[in-house]
Design a protein around this motif. Structure first.
Motif: not given
Length: 291
Positions: A176-179, A168-173, A139-150, A193-197
């Motif tokens: 949606t890869i989580h779908i 923010i709008v672009l990052v929210m979109l 979980l640590v690695v997965a969260a870091l990759i997403e938050d460091l780059f996103h 979308l809420c998570w991205g915001f």
């Protein structure tokens, strides 16, 4: 070749190299490549040869990989842009580590408590037999990759280039890869979308990755901790064995508690609060006008 032509070519090359999209591509490509190479061709061969038990070796590999990713990002942008890498500043590190992890964990705990009061969550037992350190470090690695780059790279560059709102709008979109996660449904799109915001606002408010990263980690750890699936996955271990029953709109169904309408409301509330704080404190960056 005349000096003026060389100067024009140099300026053109500089504009291309330091264009936000170029920096995003280079940052992801170089830092992630170093991470992958070190993890798969250095750490794994060495650790697997020294430690036969992968449940012991893998957490070490994951934690070292975290530092490899952070250091590669830090030194790349320190050398490339010749600037302090403020998004990795440790000025408020202890507060942001513990405060945001607890904040993320308690956010899920609140949802669980509401479901318990509504009769949709039933405690069965508690045991650590189904949970391993390896699962947490994953979980640590997965969260870091997403938050460091996103957040640290993509949101930061887009915010400075296009302004906070567009970024923010672009990052929210992008979120949606989580779908495409297992068992995702229509509600998962709005949750993403809420998570991205909200995660964007945690970064915008601090301009550092630690608040979103450790909130993310606490949020993800709490779900299997309370016996829930995590983004549709049911193989990340549990500490509390529990039963969810009732409408998927409340329980999140097979996706997990994060897909509950309760968490949609909760995430939006957190995001709106930090937007209000950021706006009040002048941390919203306006889009630059072209004259």
């Amino acid at each position: 070749m005349s000096q003026s032509i060389k100067s024009i070519m140099h300026q053109s090359l500089q504009k291309i190299l330091y264009f936000p999209i170029t920096k995003i591509i280079l940052g992801i490509a170089i830092c992630f490549s170093i991470f992958i190479v070190v993890q798969n061709f250095v750490l794994k061969p060495i650790l697997y040869s020294l430690v036969s038990n992968k449940n012991v070796a893998d957490p070490i590999i994951h934690l070292v990989s975290v530092f490899v990713l952070l250091f590669s990002y830090y030194f790349f942008f320190r050398l490339f842009e010749k600037r302090p890498v403020s998004e990795l500043s440790t000025k408020y590190f202890p507060k942001e580590i513990f405060g945001s992890f607890i904040f993320g964990f308690l956010s899920i705990a609140l949802s669980i408590f509401i479901l318990y009061l509504l009769g949709n969550y039933h405690f069965i037992s508690i045991s650590t037999e189904n949970y391993a350190v390896k699962l947490f470090t994953t979980l640590v690695v997965a969260a870091l990759i997403e938050d460091l780059f996103h957040r640290g790279l993509l949101l930061r560059e887009l915010e400075n280039w296009l302004g906070t709102h567009t970024a923010i709008v672009l990052v929210m979109l992008l979120e949606t890869i989580h779908i495409f996660n297992p068992n995702a449904n229509v509600l998962s799109f709005f949750v993403s979308l809420c998570w991205g915001f909200t995660m964007s606002m945690l970064f915008v408010y601090t301009k550092r990755i630690w608040l979103p990263f450790f909130f993310h980690l606490g949020w993800n750890f709490a779900q299997p901790f309370y016996g829930s699936n995590l983004t549709g996955l049911n193989n990340l271990g549990t500490i509390i064995q529990a039963k969810f029953e009732g409408p998927e709109l409340l329980t999140g169904g097979k996706v997990g508690i994060e897909n509950s309408i309760i968490n949609v409301i909760l995430l939006l509330s957190i995001g709106v609060y930090f937007y209000y704080r950021a706006r009040k404190e002048g941390k919203i960056i306006a889009r630059k006008t072209v004259h």
